[in-house]
Design an enzyme around this catalytic site. Structure first.
Site, PDB file in Angstrom:
ATOM      1  N   HIS A 148       0.839  -1.197   0.000  1.00 47.52           N
ATOM      2  CA  HIS A 148       0.000   0.000   0.000  1.00 47.52           C
ATOM      3  C   HIS A 148       0.872   1.245   0.000  1.00 47.52           C
ATOM      4  O   HIS A 148       2.097   1.168   0.079  1.00 47.52           O
ATOM      5  CB  HIS A 148      -0.986  -0.010   1.163  1.00 47.52           C
ATOM      6  CG  HIS A 148      -0.367  -0.002   2.531  1.00 47.52           C
ATOM      7  ND1 HIS A 148       0.350  -1.066   3.043  1.00 47.52           N
ATOM      8  CD2 HIS A 148      -0.360   0.944   3.504  1.00 47.52           C
ATOM      9  CE1 HIS A 148       0.760  -0.775   4.262  1.00 47.52           C
ATOM     10  NE2 HIS A 148       0.351   0.440   4.562  1.00 47.52           N
ATOM     11  N   HIS A 150       1.314   3.915   2.064  1.00 51.60           N
ATOM     12  CA  HIS A 150       1.887   4.599   3.216  1.00 51.60           C
ATOM     13  C   HIS A 150       3.410   4.584   3.132  1.00 51.60           C
ATOM     14  O   HIS A 150       4.019   3.577   2.764  1.00 51.60           O
ATOM     15  CB  HIS A 150       1.409   3.956   4.521  1.00 51.60           C
ATOM     16  CG  HIS A 150      -0.055   4.170   4.774  1.00 51.60           C
ATOM     17  ND1 HIS A 150      -0.766   3.420   5.683  1.00 51.60           N
ATOM     18  CD2 HIS A 150      -0.937   5.056   4.249  1.00 51.60           C
ATOM     19  CE1 HIS A 150      -2.026   3.823   5.691  1.00 51.60           C
ATOM     20  NE2 HIS A 150      -2.151   4.817   4.830  1.00 51.60           N
ATOM     21  N   ASP A 152       5.813   4.338   5.165  1.00 51.74           N
ATOM     22  CA  ASP A 152       6.608   3.344   5.889  1.00 51.74           C
ATOM     23  C   ASP A 152       6.593   1.986   5.185  1.00 51.74           C
ATOM     24  O   ASP A 152       7.228   1.035   5.655  1.00 51.74           O
ATOM     25  CB  ASP A 152       6.142   3.213   7.345  1.00 51.74           C
ATOM     26  CG  ASP A 152       4.722   2.710   7.485  1.00 51.74           C
ATOM     27  OD1 ASP A 152       3.870   3.069   6.646  1.00 51.74           O
ATOM     28  OD2 ASP A 152       4.437   1.964   8.441  1.00 51.74           O
ATOM     29  N   HIS A 153       5.902   1.903   4.046  1.00 55.35           N
ATOM     30  CA  HIS A 153       5.932   0.696   3.222  1.00 55.35           C
ATOM     31  C   HIS A 153       6.429   0.973   1.803  1.00 55.35           C
ATOM     32  O   HIS A 153       6.887   0.055   1.124  1.00 55.35           O
ATOM     33  CB  HIS A 153       4.543   0.054   3.161  1.00 55.35           C
ATOM     34  CG  HIS A 153       4.085  -0.494   4.469  1.00 55.35           C
ATOM     35  ND1 HIS A 153       4.090  -1.834   4.770  1.00 55.35           N
ATOM     36  CD2 HIS A 153       3.629   0.133   5.595  1.00 55.35           C
ATOM     37  CE1 HIS A 153       3.650  -2.022   6.007  1.00 55.35           C
ATOM     38  NE2 HIS A 153       3.367  -0.840   6.531  1.00 55.35           N
ATOM     39  N   HIS A 205      -7.540  -1.044   5.207  1.00 56.36           N
ATOM     40  CA  HIS A 205      -6.482  -0.189   5.735  1.00 56.36           C
ATOM     41  C   HIS A 205      -6.262   0.983   4.786  1.00 56.36           C
ATOM     42  O   HIS A 205      -6.168   2.135   5.205  1.00 56.36           O
ATOM     43  CB  HIS A 205      -5.200  -0.999   5.908  1.00 56.36           C
ATOM     44  CG  HIS A 205      -4.079  -0.246   6.551  1.00 56.36           C
ATOM     45  ND1 HIS A 205      -4.110   0.152   7.867  1.00 56.36           N
ATOM     46  CD2 HIS A 205      -2.896   0.196   6.052  1.00 56.36           C
ATOM     47  CE1 HIS A 205      -3.002   0.817   8.155  1.00 56.36           C
ATOM     48  NE2 HIS A 205      -2.251   0.857   7.059  1.00 56.36           N
ATOM     49  N   ASP A 229      -0.188  -4.312   6.074  1.00 52.21           N
ATOM     50  CA  ASP A 229      -0.895  -3.840   7.264  1.00 52.21           C
ATOM     51  C   ASP A 229      -2.314  -4.383   7.343  1.00 52.21           C
ATOM     52  O   ASP A 229      -3.175  -3.800   8.009  1.00 52.21           O
ATOM     53  CB  ASP A 229      -0.924  -2.309   7.292  1.00 52.21           C
ATOM     54  CG  ASP A 229       0.372  -1.710   7.825  1.00 52.21           C
ATOM     55  OD1 ASP A 229       1.286  -2.492   8.163  1.00 52.21           O
ATOM     56  OD2 ASP A 229       0.488  -0.473   7.880  1.00 52.21           O
ATOM     57  N   HIS A 267       4.732  -5.482  10.412  1.00 50.10           N
ATOM     58  CA  HIS A 267       5.210  -4.846  11.645  1.00 50.10           C
ATOM     59  C   HIS A 267       5.464  -5.888  12.722  1.00 50.10           C
ATOM     60  O   HIS A 267       4.860  -6.960  12.730  1.00 50.10           O
ATOM     61  CB  HIS A 267       4.172  -3.843  12.188  1.00 50.10           C
ATOM     62  CG  HIS A 267       4.011  -2.612  11.357  1.00 50.10           C
ATOM     63  ND1 HIS A 267       4.733  -1.462  11.572  1.00 50.10           N
ATOM     64  CD2 HIS A 267       3.197  -2.359  10.304  1.00 50.10           C
ATOM     65  CE1 HIS A 267       4.364  -0.535  10.688  1.00 50.10           C
ATOM     66  NE2 HIS A 267       3.438  -1.063   9.906  1.00 50.10           N
TER      67      HIS A 267
END
Length: 361
Positions: A148, A150, A152-153, A205, A229, A267
């Protein structure tokens, strides 16, 4: 005078940055804080929702989100120069799965065809850490699978795709993934050497969230689910761009996979999630056994992935909304008399509410 516009621009940047910081501060409720009753509490709840939406839009739709990600990246590299956890690769018959600890609790992955020396990266948020693993393994990066948008990915997509010119970046076209070159839809298959990786649409998400299922049949081993996520060990992701019904449908997509499927989450949340699962189902012996193992792992800063979907069915409350034991553990349903049973979607919402309360204590 090219510089004339800069003062106004930087005032806007500073103001937007301060707004983003304010939103993040307000969203993280201090320990011991309780919601205020009555109209004031209701107004606070609505204000928090509004501030969250503003902050989320800034994070996902403007370059302020990228600046925030870069700050996270610098802090994590300083705090965890060798990664937040010690991980071990899994080697099958000609296929290697290598977890890479990045940021403060994220995992990226390299999936390697060891015969062809070709690699696929999943969610490479720290390009430096992923590149170091590529060089150590002596492989060629040919594809990036992004679950996705975001940061942090997806934050490493640019640097890695520029460094590896033939590398393709896969993901959902609905999600605004940076540097996407090859859009994927539900059930599309990415082939790299012996690797056969199927994309599964799992919105909730984010609108375009995908998980990736590595087929175990070509190498006569277990299939591997890279869940981003959507699903964690004993937990699931927040519903940012959907509702409970959407997330429930996505979780059911995963529930349809085999018990021996290995779960590789985005995570390291295992200890916290199992602690909450113990509040919901304190008599669940499978959860207790898993918690003891996880605590031993975390005492030595060892990673906890992978688990199996068979294990997750036994203790992950977000995969147990069909179980009578969980319904009974949560008590009376949401109706005015308390006599109504929870629907599975309502049960999912109640679990998320309780999880947030548990986290704020």
């Amino acid at each position: 005078m090219a510089w004339q516009g800069w003062p106004a621009l930087w005032q806007w940047v500073a103001g937007s940055w301060l707004l983003l910081v304010l939103v993040l501060v307000l969203l993280v409720r201090p320990r011991g804080c309780r919601a205020r009753p009555g109209l004031r509490g209701l107004l606070m709840a609505h204000s928090q929702q509004l501030l969250f939406r503003i902050g989320y839009s800034l994070y996902t739709r403007t370059w302020l989100g990228y600046l925030f990600y870069r700050q996270q990246l610098r802090r994590a590299r300083n705090r965890y120069p060798k990664g937040h956890s010690k991980t071990q690769p899994r080697l099958f018959n000609g296929v290697k799965v290598l977890p890479i600890p990045v940021l403060s609790d994220n995992y990226s992955y390299l999936i390697i065809d060891t015969q062809a020396q070709l690699a696929v990266a999943v969610d490479p948020s720290d390009p430096r850490a992923v590149q170091a693993s590529i060089e150590k393994e002596g492989v060629t990066l040919v594809a990036i699978l992004c679950t996705h948008k975001h940061w942090d990915h997806s934050g490493g997509n640019r640097d890695l795709s520029r460094r590896h010119r033939d590398c393709r970046v896969y993901g959902s076209p609905q999600d605004g993934i940076p540097y996407l070159t090859h859009p994927l839809c539900h059930q599309d298959v990415v082939s790299v050497g012996r690797l056969q990786i199927r994309a599964l649409a799992t919105p909730g998400h984010t609108q375009g969230h995908l998980v990736y299922l590595l087929d175990g049949e070509p190498y006569k081993g277990p299939s591997c689910l890279f869940s981003g996520d959507l699903l964690f060990l004993s937990g699931c992701g927040r519903t940012f761009e959907g509702n409970a019904e959407t997330m429930l449908s996505s979780l059911d997509t995963v529930l349809g996979l085999g018990d021996d499927t290995l779960l590789w989450p985005g995570h390291e949340y295992a200890e916290e999630n199992l602690g909450f699962a113990g509040v919901v189902e304190p008599e669940n012996l499978a959860r207790e056994r898993k918690m003891q193992w996880v605590q031993r792992q975390r005492m030595e800063r060892k990673g906890t992935c992978p688990s199996t979907l068979g294990e997750e069915r036994s203790y992950n409350p977000f995969l147990r909304t069909h179980c009578l034991e969980l319904q009974e553990a949560l008590g009376p349903g949401p109706g005015p008399t308390g006599d109504d049973d929870y629907s599975r979607a309502q049960l999912l919402e109640e679990l998320r509410r309780l999880k947030d309360m548990h986290k704020s204590k």
